[in-house]
Motif scaffolding. Structure first.
Motif, mmCIF file in Angstrom:
data_model
loop_
_atom_site.group_PDB
_atom_site.id
_atom_site.type_symbol
_atom_site.label_atom_id
_atom_site.label_comp_id
_atom_site.label_asym_id
_atom_site.label_seq_id
_atom_site.Cartn_x
_atom_site.Cartn_y
_atom_site.Cartn_z
ATOM 1 N N MET A 116 -7.656 -1.210 0.021
ATOM 2 C CA MET A 116 -7.900 0.035 -0.720
ATOM 3 C C MET A 116 -6.589 0.698 -1.123
ATOM 4 O O MET A 116 -6.457 1.214 -2.233
ATOM 5 N N GLY A 117 -5.620 0.681 -0.230
ATOM 6 C CA GLY A 117 -4.325 1.264 -0.565
ATOM 7 C C GLY A 117 -3.684 0.580 -1.751
ATOM 8 O O GLY A 117 -3.095 1.226 -2.625
ATOM 9 N N SER A 118 -3.834 -0.735 -1.821
ATOM 10 C CA SER A 118 -3.238 -1.484 -2.927
ATOM 11 C C SER A 118 -3.934 -1.183 -4.247
ATOM 12 O O SER A 118 -3.352 -1.371 -5.322
ATOM 13 N N ALA A 119 -5.187 -0.729 -4.172
ATOM 14 C CA ALA A 119 -5.958 -0.473 -5.391
ATOM 15 C C ALA A 119 -5.833 0.966 -5.877
ATOM 16 O O ALA A 119 -6.182 1.269 -7.017
ATOM 17 N N LEU A 120 -5.347 1.854 -5.012
ATOM 18 C CA LEU A 120 -5.308 3.273 -5.368
ATOM 19 C C LEU A 120 -4.205 3.632 -6.359
ATOM 20 O O LEU A 120 -4.279 4.641 -7.046
ATOM 21 N N GLY A 121 -3.180 2.827 -6.403
ATOM 22 C CA GLY A 121 -2.100 3.146 -7.324
ATOM 23 C C GLY A 121 -1.177 1.961 -7.504
ATOM 24 O O GLY A 121 -1.309 0.938 -6.833
ATOM 25 N N SER A 122 -0.239 2.099 -8.410
ATOM 26 C CA SER A 122 0.714 1.034 -8.693
ATOM 27 C C SER A 122 2.111 1.485 -8.315
ATOM 28 O O SER A 122 2.599 2.507 -8.808
ATOM 29 N N PHE A 123 2.764 0.736 -7.445
ATOM 30 C CA PHE A 123 4.155 1.043 -7.105
ATOM 31 C C PHE A 123 5.037 0.921 -8.336
ATOM 32 O O PHE A 123 5.773 1.839 -8.701
ATOM 33 N N ALA A 124 4.937 -0.220 -9.017
ATOM 34 C CA ALA A 124 5.784 -0.457 -10.184
ATOM 35 C C ALA A 124 5.487 0.540 -11.296
ATOM 36 O O ALA A 124 6.394 1.003 -11.999
ATOM 37 N N GLY A 125 4.204 0.884 -11.457
ATOM 38 C CA GLY A 125 3.828 1.815 -12.514
ATOM 39 C C GLY A 125 4.290 3.236 -12.268
ATOM 40 O O GLY A 125 4.198 4.089 -13.152
ATOM 41 N N GLY A 126 4.800 3.498 -11.078
ATOM 42 C CA GLY A 126 5.265 4.845 -10.759
ATOM 43 C C GLY A 126 6.672 5.142 -11.249
ATOM 44 O O GLY A 126 7.148 6.278 -11.106
ATOM 45 N N PHE A 127 7.331 4.149 -11.808
ATOM 46 C CA PHE A 127 8.683 4.342 -12.341
ATOM 47 C C PHE A 127 8.617 4.450 -13.866
ATOM 48 O O PHE A 127 7.773 3.817 -14.497
ATOM 49 N N VAL A 128 9.491 5.249 -14.444
ATOM 50 C CA VAL A 128 9.469 5.464 -15.889
ATOM 51 C C VAL A 128 10.372 4.462 -16.590
ATOM 52 O O VAL A 128 11.352 3.969 -16.016
ATOM 53 N N ASP A 129 10.051 4.173 -17.819
ATOM 54 C CA ASP A 129 10.810 3.213 -18.624
ATOM 55 C C ASP A 129 11.973 3.923 -19.310
ATOM 56 O O ASP A 129 12.025 4.025 -20.531
ATOM 57 N N ASP A 130 12.887 4.430 -18.496
ATOM 58 C CA ASP A 130 14.018 5.207 -19.015
ATOM 59 C C ASP A 130 15.185 5.068 -18.045
ATOM 60 O O ASP A 130 15.186 5.669 -16.966
ATOM 61 N N ALA A 131 16.164 4.277 -18.423
ATOM 62 C CA ALA A 131 17.307 4.022 -17.544
ATOM 63 C C ALA A 131 18.030 5.310 -17.172
ATOM 64 O O ALA A 131 18.602 5.423 -16.078
ATOM 65 N N ALA A 132 18.002 6.307 -18.055
ATOM 66 C CA ALA A 132 18.715 7.561 -17.803
ATOM 67 C C ALA A 132 18.111 8.341 -16.640
ATOM 68 O O ALA A 132 18.756 9.227 -16.079
ATOM 69 N N THR B 238 -13.376 -5.356 14.987
ATOM 70 C CA THR B 238 -13.548 -4.065 14.310
ATOM 71 C C THR B 238 -12.227 -3.565 13.752
ATOM 72 O O THR B 238 -12.150 -3.088 12.609
ATOM 73 N N SER B 239 -11.170 -3.686 14.555
ATOM 74 C CA SER B 239 -9.850 -3.241 14.105
ATOM 75 C C SER B 239 -9.366 -4.048 12.907
ATOM 76 O O SER B 239 -8.746 -3.507 11.986
ATOM 77 N N ILE B 240 -9.654 -5.342 12.904
ATOM 78 C CA ILE B 240 -9.235 -6.193 11.788
ATOM 79 C C ILE B 240 -9.965 -5.771 10.510
ATOM 80 O O ILE B 240 -9.353 -5.671 9.440
ATOM 81 N N GLY B 241 -11.259 -5.519 10.618
ATOM 82 C CA GLY B 241 -12.006 -5.059 9.452
ATOM 83 C C GLY B 241 -11.444 -3.765 8.893
ATOM 84 O O GLY B 241 -11.295 -3.606 7.677
ATOM 85 N N ALA B 242 -11.131 -2.829 9.793
ATOM 86 C CA ALA B 242 -10.568 -1.552 9.354
ATOM 87 C C ALA B 242 -9.191 -1.747 8.730
ATOM 88 O O ALA B 242 -8.879 -1.181 7.673
ATOM 89 N N LEU B 243 -8.360 -2.569 9.372
ATOM 90 C CA LEU B 243 -7.013 -2.832 8.862
ATOM 91 C C LEU B 243 -7.050 -3.432 7.462
ATOM 92 O O LEU B 243 -6.319 -2.987 6.563
ATOM 93 N N MET B 244 -7.904 -4.419 7.263
ATOM 94 C CA MET B 244 -7.990 -5.053 5.962
ATOM 95 C C MET B 244 -8.465 -4.049 4.906
ATOM 96 O O MET B 244 -7.997 -4.053 3.761
ATOM 97 N N ARG B 245 -9.409 -3.220 5.297
ATOM 98 C CA ARG B 245 -9.923 -2.219 4.352
ATOM 99 C C ARG B 245 -8.832 -1.233 3.946
ATOM 100 O O ARG B 245 -8.687 -0.895 2.772
ATOM 101 N N TYR B 246 -8.055 -0.765 4.925
ATOM 102 C CA TYR B 246 -6.953 0.146 4.612
ATOM 103 C C TYR B 246 -5.973 -0.505 3.640
ATOM 104 O O TYR B 246 -5.528 0.112 2.661
ATOM 105 N N PHE B 247 -5.625 -1.749 3.927
ATOM 106 C CA PHE B 247 -4.625 -2.446 3.120
ATOM 107 C C PHE B 247 -5.112 -2.665 1.695
ATOM 108 O O PHE B 247 -4.404 -2.383 0.719
#
Length: 213
Positions: free
Chosen positions: A147-163, A136-145
């Motif tokens: 879903m978390g990866s699908a909710l947003g983008s780490f790389a997409g959270g940075f802006v394309d502006d060196a300044a 049960t814990s493994i199922g929950a753990l995998m689901r958390y992982f």
């Protein structure tokens, strides 16, 4: 008899149209009035298939769960490889329909495809020798992982502006402005890195349990 000008209304057609709306505009775009307009029918006719908007969104969520491949739990491969392939398929389905993830995150409830998914993962872990509580814990753990990866983008959270990343303030973010343009590659690599680490940790626990037993 003349053929109808529009396809007859069906549950599948309502769900497909609602899913397209959610994908394009988000959960807030779905209303019975909007759906009726998209389908070319009167609002009350929807109630022959669904009682509420929430029921429609539940059905949309389940249609996404139904896209997840479960065959890896039925073809005899070991539990670790099966979990890996399942997680990849699960993430692909969620990334294709990210706006429905908040509904999926509420749990399977009474949704048939979601319940089949949970049953397949739990059953495969128990069959592999994991104790039910740990399965049960493994199922929950995998689901958390996943879903978390699908909710947003780490790389997409940075802006394309060196300044935006003054080295005086952020001495280690000198290349951060390059992340956005490499978003998919970085996010995919991060997912695989995390998934591999997670499964390696579970494999160690599995071996320790077997040794202790």
């Amino acid at each position: 008899m003349a053929r109808p000008r529009k396809p007859l209304l069906s549950t599948d057609r309502i769900v497909a149209t609602a899913r397209e709306l959610v994908d394009a505009e988000g959960l807030a775009a779905v209303s019975t009035r909007r759906l009726a307009a998209e389908l070319g029918v009167s609002g009350p006719s929807l109630y022959n298939h669904f009682r509420t908007k929430d029921e429609i969104l539940e059905a949309v969520a389940d249609s996404v769960s139904a896209q997840v491949d479960l065959s890896m739990f039925e073809d005899g491969r070991n539990w670790r490889d099966a979990l890996h392939e399942w997680a990849v398929s699960y993430r692909a389905a969620l990334r294709a329909h990210p706006h429905i993830v908040p509904v999926l995150a509420s749990g399977p409830g009474r949704r048939p495809a979601a319940l089949r998914l949970a049953d397949a993962v739990f059953g495969a872990m128990v069959d592999a020798g994991w104790p039910p509580a740990q399965a049960t814990s493994i199922g929950a753990l995998m689901r958390y992982f996943v879903m978390g990866s699908a909710l947003g983008s780490f790389a997409g959270g940075f802006v394309d502006d060196a300044a935006a990343y003054d080295p005086g303030d952020y001495p280690h973010l000198g290349q951060a402005h390059l992340l956005a343009e490499r978003q998919q590659k970085i996010d995919d690599r991060a997912f695989e890195t995390g998934l591999s680490a997670l499964l390696e940790g579970l494999a160690q626990q599995y071996e320790q349990s077997a040794t202790a037993g």
